[in-house]
Design a protein around this motif. Structure first.
Motif, PDB file in Angstrom:
ATOM      1  N   TYR A  64      48.850  23.842  16.800  1.00 13.29           N
ATOM      2  CA  TYR A  64      48.922  23.737  18.255  1.00 13.29           C
ATOM      3  C   TYR A  64      49.131  25.090  18.932  1.00 13.29           C
ATOM      4  O   TYR A  64      48.703  25.283  20.070  1.00 13.29           O
ATOM      5  N   LYS A  65      49.761  26.037  18.255  1.00 13.25           N
ATOM      6  CA  LYS A  65      50.071  27.333  18.874  1.00 13.25           C
ATOM      7  C   LYS A  65      48.837  28.014  19.470  1.00 13.25           C
ATOM      8  O   LYS A  65      48.848  28.352  20.648  1.00 13.25           O
ATOM      9  N   PRO A  66      47.766  28.249  18.694  1.00 13.50           N
ATOM     10  CA  PRO A  66      46.601  28.919  19.297  1.00 13.50           C
ATOM     11  C   PRO A  66      45.935  28.064  20.378  1.00 13.50           C
ATOM     12  O   PRO A  66      45.451  28.595  21.375  1.00 13.50           O
ATOM     13  N   VAL A  67      45.956  26.752  20.195  1.00 10.02           N
ATOM     14  CA  VAL A  67      45.384  25.866  21.211  1.00 10.02           C
ATOM     15  C   VAL A  67      46.211  25.966  22.486  1.00 10.02           C
ATOM     16  O   VAL A  67      45.668  26.040  23.594  1.00 10.02           O
ATOM     17  N   GLY A  68      47.522  25.991  22.336  1.00 13.92           N
ATOM     18  CA  GLY A  68      48.408  26.114  23.489  1.00 13.92           C
ATOM     19  C   GLY A  68      48.196  27.409  24.248  1.00 13.92           C
ATOM     20  O   GLY A  68      48.234  27.434  25.485  1.00 13.92           O
ATOM     21  N   ILE A  69      47.952  28.492  23.522  1.00 15.12           N
ATOM     22  CA  ILE A  69      47.693  29.784  24.167  1.00 15.12           C
ATOM     23  C   ILE A  69      46.394  29.732  24.960  1.00 15.12           C
ATOM     24  O   ILE A  69      46.331  30.166  26.116  1.00 15.12           O
ATOM     25  N   LEU A  70      45.352  29.185  24.355  1.00 20.06           N
ATOM     26  CA  LEU A  70      44.071  29.065  25.060  1.00 20.06           C
ATOM     27  C   LEU A  70      44.184  28.153  26.275  1.00 20.06           C
ATOM     28  O   LEU A  70      43.618  28.442  27.336  1.00 20.06           O
ATOM     29  N   LEU A  71      44.920  27.063  26.117  1.00 22.95           N
ATOM     30  CA  LEU A  71      45.123  26.164  27.246  1.00 22.95           C
ATOM     31  C   LEU A  71      45.897  26.859  28.370  1.00 22.95           C
ATOM     32  O   LEU A  71      45.634  26.625  29.552  1.00 22.95           O
ATOM     33  N   GLY A  72      46.837  27.729  28.005  1.00 15.62           N
ATOM     34  CA  GLY A  72      47.586  28.480  29.006  1.00 15.62           C
ATOM     35  C   GLY A  72      46.699  29.407  29.814  1.00 15.62           C
ATOM     36  O   GLY A  72      46.823  29.499  31.037  1.00 15.62           O
ATOM     37  N   PHE A  73      45.780  30.098  29.135  1.00 16.64           N
ATOM     38  CA  PHE A  73      44.830  30.962  29.850  1.00 16.64           C
ATOM     39  C   PHE A  73      43.942  30.141  30.779  1.00 16.64           C
ATOM     40  O   PHE A  73      43.700  30.521  31.928  1.00 16.64           O
ATOM     41  N   ALA A  74      43.461  29.012  30.275  1.00 19.78           N
ATOM     42  CA  ALA A  74      42.615  28.140  31.095  1.00 19.78           C
ATOM     43  C   ALA A  74      43.382  27.611  32.302  1.00 19.78           C
ATOM     44  O   ALA A  74      42.846  27.528  33.409  1.00 19.78           O
ATOM     45  N   ALA A  75      44.650  27.249  32.091  1.00 18.18           N
ATOM     46  CA  ALA A  75      45.472  26.740  33.188  1.00 18.18           C
ATOM     47  C   ALA A  75      45.667  27.808  34.257  1.00 18.18           C
ATOM     48  O   ALA A  75      45.606  27.519  35.456  1.00 18.18           O
ATOM     49  N   GLY A  76      45.888  29.043  33.837  1.00 15.52           N
ATOM     50  CA  GLY A  76      46.055  30.132  34.800  1.00 15.52           C
ATOM     51  C   GLY A  76      44.803  30.360  35.626  1.00 15.52           C
ATOM     52  O   GLY A  76      44.871  30.545  36.846  1.00 15.52           O
ATOM     53  N   ALA A  77      43.650  30.332  34.973  1.00 18.17           N
ATOM     54  CA  ALA A  77      42.387  30.521  35.689  1.00 18.17           C
ATOM     55  C   ALA A  77      42.141  29.364  36.653  1.00 18.17           C
ATOM     56  O   ALA A  77      41.733  29.575  37.805  1.00 18.17           O
ATOM     57  N   ALA A  78      42.398  28.149  36.194  1.00 16.79           N
ATOM     58  CA  ALA A  78      42.199  26.980  37.053  1.00 16.79           C
ATOM     59  C   ALA A  78      43.153  27.010  38.241  1.00 16.79           C
ATOM     60  O   ALA A  78      42.754  26.737  39.379  1.00 16.79           O
ATOM     61  N   ALA A  79      44.402  27.371  37.999  1.00 20.82           N
ATOM     62  CA  ALA A  79      45.388  27.430  39.075  1.00 20.82           C
ATOM     63  C   ALA A  79      44.999  28.482  40.115  1.00 20.82           C
ATOM     64  O   ALA A  79      45.149  28.257  41.318  1.00 20.82           O
ATOM     65  N   GLY A  80      44.496  29.618  39.659  1.00 21.08           N
ATOM     66  CA  GLY A  80      44.057  30.655  40.595  1.00 21.08           C
ATOM     67  C   GLY A  80      42.910  30.180  41.470  1.00 21.08           C
ATOM     68  O   GLY A  80      42.893  30.412  42.685  1.00 21.08           O
ATOM     69  N   ALA A  81      41.948  29.491  40.869  1.00 22.33           N
ATOM     70  CA  ALA A  81      40.809  28.972  41.628  1.00 22.33           C
ATOM     71  C   ALA A  81      41.258  27.898  42.618  1.00 22.33           C
ATOM     72  O   ALA A  81      40.800  27.867  43.770  1.00 22.33           O
ATOM     73  N   ILE A  82      42.163  27.021  42.186  1.00 25.97           N
ATOM     74  CA  ILE A  82      42.672  25.972  43.075  1.00 25.97           C
ATOM     75  C   ILE A  82      43.418  26.595  44.248  1.00 25.97           C
ATOM     76  O   ILE A  82      43.233  26.202  45.405  1.00 25.97           O
TER      77      ILE A  82
END
Length: 89
Positions: free
Chosen positions: A10-28
C-alpha cells in the motif's frame, strides 16, 4: 496476502494517490475560485491583493485539499481491504 505484505504494497500506492489528490485538489480549487467570481486565485506575495482575499483563498484551498486527500486515502484503504482483507495502518 500477509498483513505485512499488504501494508508494504500500500505504501507506493498511497504515495501515488497522494500526488493525484494534490493535483485534483488544486484543479478543484481553481474552478471553485473562478465560480466565486474572484478571477484568478491570488498568490500570497501578490501586492495588489489584500490580506482578506489572500487568507480566504488559503483557507478555501486548505479545506478543499483536506477533503480530497481524506476521500482519496479512505478510498485507497477500502480498496486495499477489498483486495487483501487487511486494513492499512
Amino acid at each position: 496476502m500477509s498483513k505485512g505484505l499488504g501494508k508494504a504494497a500500500y505504501k507506493p500506492v498511497g504515495i501515488l494517490l497522494g500526488f493525484a489528490a494534490g493535483a485534483a485538489a488544486g484543479a478543484i480549487f481553481e474552478q471553485v475560485w473562478k465560480v466565486a467570481g474572484a478571477g484568478e486565485a491570488p498568490n500570497a506575495t501578490d501586492e495588489d491583493r489584500g490580506w482578506g482575499e489572500i487568507l480566504a483563498a488559503a483557507a478555501l484551498q486548505g479545506a478543499i485539499f483536506a477533503v480530497v486527500r481524506a476521500a482519496v486515502d479512505r478510498g485507497g484503504a477500502v480498496g486495499l481491504r477489498r483486495m487483501t482483507g487487511n486494513w492499512p495502518k
